[in-house]
Design an enzyme around this catalytic site. Structure first.
Site, PDB file in Angstrom:
ATOM      1  N   VAL A 110       0.701  -1.272   0.136  1.00  0.00           N
ATOM      2  CA  VAL A 110       0.083  -0.070   0.082  1.00  0.00           C
ATOM      3  C   VAL A 110       1.031   1.122   0.081  1.00  0.00           C
ATOM      4  O   VAL A 110       0.296   2.427   0.018  1.00  0.00           O
ATOM      5  CB  VAL A 110      -0.934  -0.063   0.972  1.00  0.00           C
ATOM      6  CG1 VAL A 110      -2.142  -1.137   1.051  1.00  0.00           C
ATOM      7  CG2 VAL A 110      -0.457   0.015   2.702  1.00  0.00           C
ATOM      8  N   ASN A 139      -6.072  -0.352   7.354  1.00  0.00           N
ATOM      9  CA  ASN A 139      -5.503  -1.134   8.517  1.00  0.00           C
ATOM     10  C   ASN A 139      -4.031  -1.333   8.438  1.00  0.00           C
ATOM     11  O   ASN A 139      -3.489  -1.517   9.558  1.00  0.00           O
ATOM     12  CB  ASN A 139      -6.529  -2.326   8.668  1.00  0.00           C
ATOM     13  CG  ASN A 139      -5.873  -3.309   9.852  1.00  0.00           C
ATOM     14  OD1 ASN A 139      -5.990  -3.001  11.104  1.00  0.00           O
ATOM     15  ND2 ASN A 139      -5.388  -4.245   9.238  1.00  0.00           N
ATOM     16  N   TYR A 155       5.129   6.361  15.343  1.00  0.00           N
ATOM     17  CA  TYR A 155       3.800   5.738  15.548  1.00  0.00           C
ATOM     18  C   TYR A 155       2.793   6.561  16.069  1.00  0.00           C
ATOM     19  O   TYR A 155       1.833   7.022  15.575  1.00  0.00           O
ATOM     20  CB  TYR A 155       3.639   4.478  16.239  1.00  0.00           C
ATOM     21  CG  TYR A 155       2.805   3.806  16.395  1.00  0.00           C
ATOM     22  CD1 TYR A 155       2.206   2.631  15.473  1.00  0.00           C
ATOM     23  CD2 TYR A 155       1.875   3.657  17.435  1.00  0.00           C
ATOM     24  CE1 TYR A 155       1.230   1.930  15.609  1.00  0.00           C
ATOM     25  CE2 TYR A 155       0.484   3.171  17.525  1.00  0.00           C
ATOM     26  CZ  TYR A 155       0.331   1.985  16.415  1.00  0.00           C
ATOM     27  OH  TYR A 155      -0.690   1.223  16.629  1.00  0.00           O
ATOM     28  N   LYS A 214      -0.239   8.311  13.991  1.00  0.00           N
ATOM     29  CA  LYS A 214      -1.649   7.676  14.366  1.00  0.00           C
ATOM     30  C   LYS A 214      -2.421   9.074  14.650  1.00  0.00           C
ATOM     31  O   LYS A 214      -3.554   9.220  14.544  1.00  0.00           O
ATOM     32  CB  LYS A 214      -1.663   7.039  15.539  1.00  0.00           C
ATOM     33  CG  LYS A 214      -0.961   5.506  14.876  1.00  0.00           C
ATOM     34  CD  LYS A 214      -1.992   4.797  14.050  1.00  0.00           C
ATOM     35  CE  LYS A 214      -1.366   3.419  13.872  1.00  0.00           C
ATOM     36  NZ  LYS A 214      -2.142   2.552  12.665  1.00  0.00           N
TER      37      LYS A 214
HETATM   38  P1  NAD Z   1      -0.073  -7.214  12.291  1.00  0.00           P
HETATM   39  O1  NAD Z   1       1.452  -6.972  12.046  1.00  0.00           O
HETATM   40  O2  NAD Z   1      -0.592  -8.341  12.799  1.00  0.00           O
HETATM   41  O3  NAD Z   1      -0.704  -7.115  11.007  1.00  0.00           O
HETATM   42  C1  NAD Z   1      -0.311  -5.855  10.028  1.00  0.00           C
HETATM   43  C2  NAD Z   1      -0.671  -6.225   8.649  1.00  0.00           C
HETATM   44  O4  NAD Z   1      -0.234  -5.200   7.659  1.00  0.00           O
HETATM   45  C3  NAD Z   1       0.391  -7.461   8.319  1.00  0.00           C
HETATM   46  O5  NAD Z   1      -0.575  -8.554   7.537  1.00  0.00           O
HETATM   47  C4  NAD Z   1       1.351  -6.800   7.154  1.00  0.00           C
HETATM   48  O6  NAD Z   1       1.755  -7.890   6.312  1.00  0.00           O
HETATM   49  C5  NAD Z   1       0.484  -5.883   6.594  1.00  0.00           C
HETATM   50  N1  NAD Z   1       1.335  -4.881   5.892  1.00  0.00           N
HETATM   51  C6  NAD Z   1       2.355  -4.347   6.589  1.00  0.00           C
HETATM   52  N2  NAD Z   1       3.073  -3.268   5.685  1.00  0.00           N
HETATM   53  C7  NAD Z   1       2.402  -3.566   4.389  1.00  0.00           C
HETATM   54  C8  NAD Z   1       2.444  -2.932   3.357  1.00  0.00           C
HETATM   55  N3  NAD Z   1       3.351  -2.144   2.974  1.00  0.00           N
HETATM   56  N4  NAD Z   1       1.029  -2.968   2.368  1.00  0.00           N
HETATM   57  C9  NAD Z   1       0.084  -4.072   2.835  1.00  0.00           C
HETATM   58  N5  NAD Z   1       0.413  -4.612   3.927  1.00  0.00           N
HETATM   59  C10 NAD Z   1       1.256  -4.344   4.753  1.00  0.00           C
HETATM   60  O7  NAD Z   1      -0.666  -5.934  13.403  1.00  0.00           O
HETATM   61  P2  NAD Z   1      -1.833  -5.670  13.753  1.00  0.00           P
HETATM   62  O8  NAD Z   1      -1.474  -5.491  15.288  1.00  0.00           O
HETATM   63  O9  NAD Z   1      -3.274  -6.381  13.568  1.00  0.00           O
HETATM   64  O10 NAD Z   1      -2.125  -4.242  13.115  1.00  0.00           O
HETATM   65  C11 NAD Z   1      -3.017  -3.708  12.307  1.00  0.00           C
HETATM   66  C12 NAD Z   1      -3.157  -2.101  12.612  1.00  0.00           C
HETATM   67  O11 NAD Z   1      -3.747  -1.804  13.840  1.00  0.00           O
HETATM   68  C13 NAD Z   1      -1.979  -1.370  12.374  1.00  0.00           C
HETATM   69  O12 NAD Z   1      -2.267  -0.217  11.653  1.00  0.00           O
HETATM   70  C14 NAD Z   1      -1.571  -0.919  13.771  1.00  0.00           C
HETATM   71  O13 NAD Z   1      -1.004   0.227  13.713  1.00  0.00           O
HETATM   72  C15 NAD Z   1      -2.831  -1.078  14.515  1.00  0.00           C
HETATM   73  N6  NAD Z   1      -3.017  -0.921  15.846  1.00  0.00           N
HETATM   74  C16 NAD Z   1      -2.545  -2.119  16.444  1.00  0.00           C
HETATM   75  C17 NAD Z   1      -2.504  -2.376  17.937  1.00  0.00           C
HETATM   76  C18 NAD Z   1      -1.907  -3.374  18.566  1.00  0.00           C
HETATM   77  O14 NAD Z   1      -1.524  -3.400  19.673  1.00  0.00           O
HETATM   78  N7  NAD Z   1      -1.721  -4.612  17.893  1.00  0.00           N
HETATM   79  C19 NAD Z   1      -2.848  -1.278  18.597  1.00  0.00           C
HETATM   80  C20 NAD Z   1      -3.525  -0.133  18.000  1.00  0.00           C
HETATM   81  C21 NAD Z   1      -3.606   0.141  16.613  1.00  0.00           C
END
Ligand code: NAD
Length: 263
Positions: A63, A89, A153, A157
């Protein structure tokens, strides 16, 4: 409650893992048609296999690349004839030395978590206008509202919340709502995989990884535990549902009580 998501065409980025995978699964259970993007093709294939019975299109998309996003949106529109919902996401996180945080990584994270959601929203807007309906959710974070010590981050965010607000104002005129979810810490591979937040926290605290992950929840989250990815997915799905369509410009905390502010 009928969420009205049957046959809605829903795009989810970062759908191969964690929150994105849970979001895709929740939409499939509502009878939505899915278009899933990720850089991890094997992960997407596994998600598609797990969602047998659902209509699912997967595409390996980075992306951060403009041309890849454009091609993906064109492919989805061609395949399903419309686009109704966009869930931005895909993301990552990195703790780092505040005095030496590498600018290169900051820029990469901005490409991934700030420019990509803007770009994909812009690419979907003509399709929403054609439908006379649309819905967007950006996965921001509570660390867009209060600092969590992750420089790129937290900054990005916070920008995601403002991007959500600006697009919500702009898109309201053509019946599109735009919201953000702000998860607190969620139990996903982002905490557990090698080099990810668990290892980074262990290094910062001198604890073992599992001990550090557990300590963080107990000392920071009033509910004393990480969210399950499904709990974030429920909020995402609701915000894009028909009954929630009047809700727009909101950054909804799903955080076990971690954010203390009134907004
Ligand atoms: P995760 O690492 O399990 O999943 C993230 C996904 O994004 C992975 O499948 C990865 O391959 C994909 N990705 C990364 N770079 C990419 C790119 N350039 N193009 C397409 N896909 C790409 O992480 P998660 O915890 O499921 O996080 C999902 C979202 O939630 C993120 O934006 C993260 O910042 C946010 N978030 C996570 C948490 C947490 O504690 N896990 C808390 C708040 C927000």
């Amino acid at each position: 409650m009928n969420l009205g998501l049957q046959n809605r065409v829903v795009i989810v980025t970062g759908a191969a893992s964690g929150i994105g995978k849970a979001v895709a699964t929740a939409y499939a259970s509502e009878g939505a048609i899915l278009a899933l993007a990720d850089i991890n093709l094997a992960g997407l294939q596994a998600v598609k296999k797990a969602l047998k019975g659902a209509k699912v299109y997967i595409e390996e998309v980075d992306v951060t690349k403009e041309a890849a996003c454009k091609k993906f949106i064109e492919n989805v529109a061609k395949k399903f004839g419309k686009i109704d919902v966009l869930v931005n996401n895909a993301g990552t996180a990195l703790m780092g030395d505040m005095e030496k945080f590498p600018e290169k990584i900051f820029r990469q994270h901005a490409e991934l978590m700030m420019y990509a959601p803007v770009r994909l929203t812009q690419l979907c807007i003509p399709h929403f206008k054609k439908n006379g309906w649309g819905s967007v959710v950006n996965t921001a974070s509570i660390f867009g509202k209060q600092p969590g010590g992750l420089l790129s981050y937290d900054t990005i965010k916070a920008a995601d919340i403002m991007i959500t607000k600006d697009f919500s104002s702009y898109c309201a005129a053509f019946n599109v709502n735009v919201n953000a979810v702000c998860p607190g810490p969620v139990d996903t591979p982002l905490w557990h995989e090698k080099g990810q937040l668990g290892d980074q926290l262990a290094k910062a605290t001198g604890m073992k990884k599992d001990e550090a992950i557990d300590w963080f929840a107990k000392t920071n989250i009033p509910m004393g535990r990480y969210a399950k990815a499904e709990e974030i997915a429920n909020a995402v799905v609701f915000l894009t549902s028909e009954p929630a369509h009047y809700i727009t410009g909101v950054a909804l905390n799903v955080d076990g009580g971690m954010v203390k502010s009134l907004i």
